[in-house]
Motif scaffolding. Structure first.
Motif, PDB file in Angstrom:
ATOM      1  N   ALA A 114       0.811  -1.216   0.000  1.00 57.44           N
ATOM      2  CA  ALA A 114       0.000   0.000   0.000  1.00 57.44           C
ATOM      3  C   ALA A 114       0.847   1.269   0.000  1.00 57.44           C
ATOM      4  O   ALA A 114       0.297   2.373  -0.098  1.00 57.44           O
ATOM      5  N   HIS A 115       2.153   1.158   0.089  1.00 60.59           N
ATOM      6  CA  HIS A 115       3.023   2.327   0.258  1.00 60.59           C
ATOM      7  C   HIS A 115       2.964   3.221  -0.978  1.00 60.59           C
ATOM      8  O   HIS A 115       3.193   2.765  -2.104  1.00 60.59           O
ATOM      9  N   PRO A 116       2.705   4.498  -0.818  1.00 62.14           N
ATOM     10  CA  PRO A 116       2.542   5.379  -1.991  1.00 62.14           C
ATOM     11  C   PRO A 116       3.824   5.616  -2.771  1.00 62.14           C
ATOM     12  O   PRO A 116       3.769   6.010  -3.940  1.00 62.14           O
ATOM     13  N   ASP A 117       4.989   5.395  -2.165  1.00 62.14           N
ATOM     14  CA  ASP A 117       6.245   5.666  -2.857  1.00 62.14           C
ATOM     15  C   ASP A 117       6.891   4.412  -3.441  1.00 62.14           C
ATOM     16  O   ASP A 117       8.025   4.474  -3.943  1.00 62.14           O
ATOM     17  N   LYS A 136      -0.304   0.279  -8.391  1.00 60.12           N
ATOM     18  CA  LYS A 136       1.061  -0.200  -8.559  1.00 60.12           C
ATOM     19  C   LYS A 136       1.163  -1.180  -9.723  1.00 60.12           C
ATOM     20  O   LYS A 136       0.232  -1.908 -10.024  1.00 60.12           O
ATOM     21  N   THR A 156      -3.000   2.426  -5.065  1.00 56.02           N
ATOM     22  CA  THR A 156      -1.992   3.298  -5.661  1.00 56.02           C
ATOM     23  C   THR A 156      -1.661   2.875  -7.101  1.00 56.02           C
ATOM     24  O   THR A 156      -0.700   3.375  -7.689  1.00 56.02           O
TER      25      THR A 156
END
Length: 484
Positions: free
Chosen positions: A223-226, A251, A249
């Motif tokens: 889930a990490h946006p970066d 991905k 996001t």
């Protein structure tokens, strides 16, 4: 963070301590978790448990490093990858022994080849290139297709081949300008942490980071946006969670998941010569591989002879601690998988299916040992045929007609790999082309290579690893249109 060391001295046996690798530094953690030696059931070492804040630090460092790393030329990145392969080779014996201790596979036939193949893979990938493609070139116009890096790639790696399946991801990701953060399985984090420590003496800070911890870290990564892409190897059920989590996001995803691979031995096959390959295709790594043979279909005309010969070959193998040079088959890697495989044994016995070898677990033996078990002609709807056992149990299933066995092989939600065996290569290839899988071997087993694409159909995966196709998935296509 504290920079504990960037210089790693070689040793034949590394006994820790273990650290996270973040921004070029070896990082301590407040908490740790036990890693079990599956051959003994005892604690082997304690691994650092990263916090969500430390994961964020690793991603931030990777994002910062990407700005500089992505400006390097292919030749410069090749030099770094070759230097990393050289550094790993210095530690080859140490890494192989550590791999046996935490994973269980035999040292000589399992761990050393895995480390050697990983080092070779890095060197071979380093020599590859993705050229700019000229799609149109006229007097007035040119169209170029470039392949640009994604940014930070998150890798989630499994416990069955923890070195190989991690470095399979590292090499193409870094070659194509990306940086990477790896989360190893909590069952086998040690070799990954160790090759992460070695990496810090080679790569610029932040290019390759390792964060170990429990299963809660995975959803934070997906889930990490970066993080721009997740490269995941693991079970289909976990892969479904990855897809849901990454959707927020949008991905990029590469998912290599479960399988229920069928091997079809045709009526004209030289089946006696094929028995060693079929046996190790099913039982190698104690049956703990996604492309292992999970269903073995044998023509009725030689079924009884085949079963007797297969069992005789199996009796020649030795089950035990992988550090014993005479051992050819190690334990289940973890208690969870050990218990899961036992449910297959329980089901086989409860339904009166015919066990011709094995089937009994030594309750007094330490560690997670399941004997090689051969089940003769269980029904098609049985648990051992329909589900992925991921352990050293082989169902040998009778068939009469080729069209029927193809239909049975395809009647699965999985479609990872398979194999076909027969003297008439043209016929065997025709059968292989009808199997609904991402990879099929004909008269061989588990051949792999850096230029060979590997991926699953159906619920066995999304995307491809290996080959030019797999390397492209670490990039975004970018079309450049130029008026002359």
């Amino acid at each position: 963070m504290s920079n504990l060391s960037r210089s790693i001295a070689p040793a034949n046996l590394f006994e820790g301590p273990y650290y996270l690798s973040i921004a070029g530094e070896l990082v301590e953690t407040k908490d740790s978790f036990a890693v079990i030696n599956p051959a003994t059931g005892l604690v082997l070492a304690n691994a650092p448990a990263a916090t969500s804040e430390q994961l964020d630090q690793a991603v931030t460092a990777a994002k910062s490093a990407f700005k500089r790393w992505s400006l390097l030329s292919y030749d410069e990145r090749q030099s770094y990858l070759n230097a990393y392969a050289d550094a790993l080779e210095v530690h080859r014996d140490e890494l192989a022994r550590l791999l046996t201790l935490e994973q269980g596979k035999p040292l000589k036939s399992g761990a050393e080849p895995e480390v050697d193949q990983s080092i070779s893979w890095i060197r071979q990938i380093a020599a590859r290139r993705i050229p700019v493609e000229i799609l149109e070139d006229t007097d007035s116009h040119i169209v170029e297709l470039h392949h640009t890096p994604l940014g930070v790639v998150g890798a989630i790696t499994p416990w069955n081949f923890p070195v190989l399946l991690a470095l399979w991801k590292v090499a193409p990701a870094l070659l194509t300008d990306n940086t990477m953060v790896i989360k190893p399985s909590p069952f086998t984090p040690l070799t990954t942490l160790r090759f992460g420590q070695i990496a810090q003496s080679v790569f610029p800070p932040g290019v390759l980071s390792i964060v170990s911890g429990g299963n809660e870290l995975g959803p934070q990564m997906t889930a990490h946006p970066d993080i721009a892409k997740i490269s995941f190897t693991g079970s289909t059920e976990t892969g479904k969670h990855v897809i849901r989590s990454a959707a927020g996001t949008v991905k990029r995803l590469t998912l290599e998941m479960g399988g229920n691979d069928a091997a079809i031995v045709l009526p004209d096959a030289d089946w006696k010569a094929a028995i060693p390959q079929l046996f190790w295709g099913a039982i190698g790594n104690s049956g703990q591989w996604c492309v292992g043979i999970k269903r073995l279909y044998i023509h009725r005309s030689f079924h009884e002879e085949f079963v007797a010969a297969f069992v005789e070959y199996a009796r020649q193998q030795k089950l035990g601690d992988g550090l014993d040079p005479d051992v050819t088959i190690g334990p289940m890697q973890n208690k969870m998988q050990f218990d899961k495989v036992r449910t297959f044994l329980d089901d086989i016995k409860a339904n009166g299916q015919k066990i011709v070898l094995g089937g009994e677990v030594d309750e007094g033996r330490p560690g997670y040992f399941i004997p090689v078990t051969v089940v003769d002609n269980p029904p098609e709807n049985s648990k051992i045929v329909q589900e992925e056992q991921f352990g050293p149990i082989v169902p040998i299933i009778v068939y009469d007609e080729v069209d029927d066995v193809i239909e049975r092989a395809n009647d699965s939600p999985f479609g990872l790999g398979g194999s076909v065996w027969g003297r008439d290569t043209r016929l065997a290839v025709a059968v292989a082309n009808r199997l609904e899988t991402g990879m099929v071997w004909v008269n061989e087993m588990h051949t792999q290579g850096v230029d060979i694409p590997f991926g699953g159909h159906k619920q066995s995966g999304v995307g491809t690893e290996g080959g030019h196709e797999g390397r492209l998935l670490f990039t975004n296509p970018k079309t450049l249109l130029i008026k002359k």
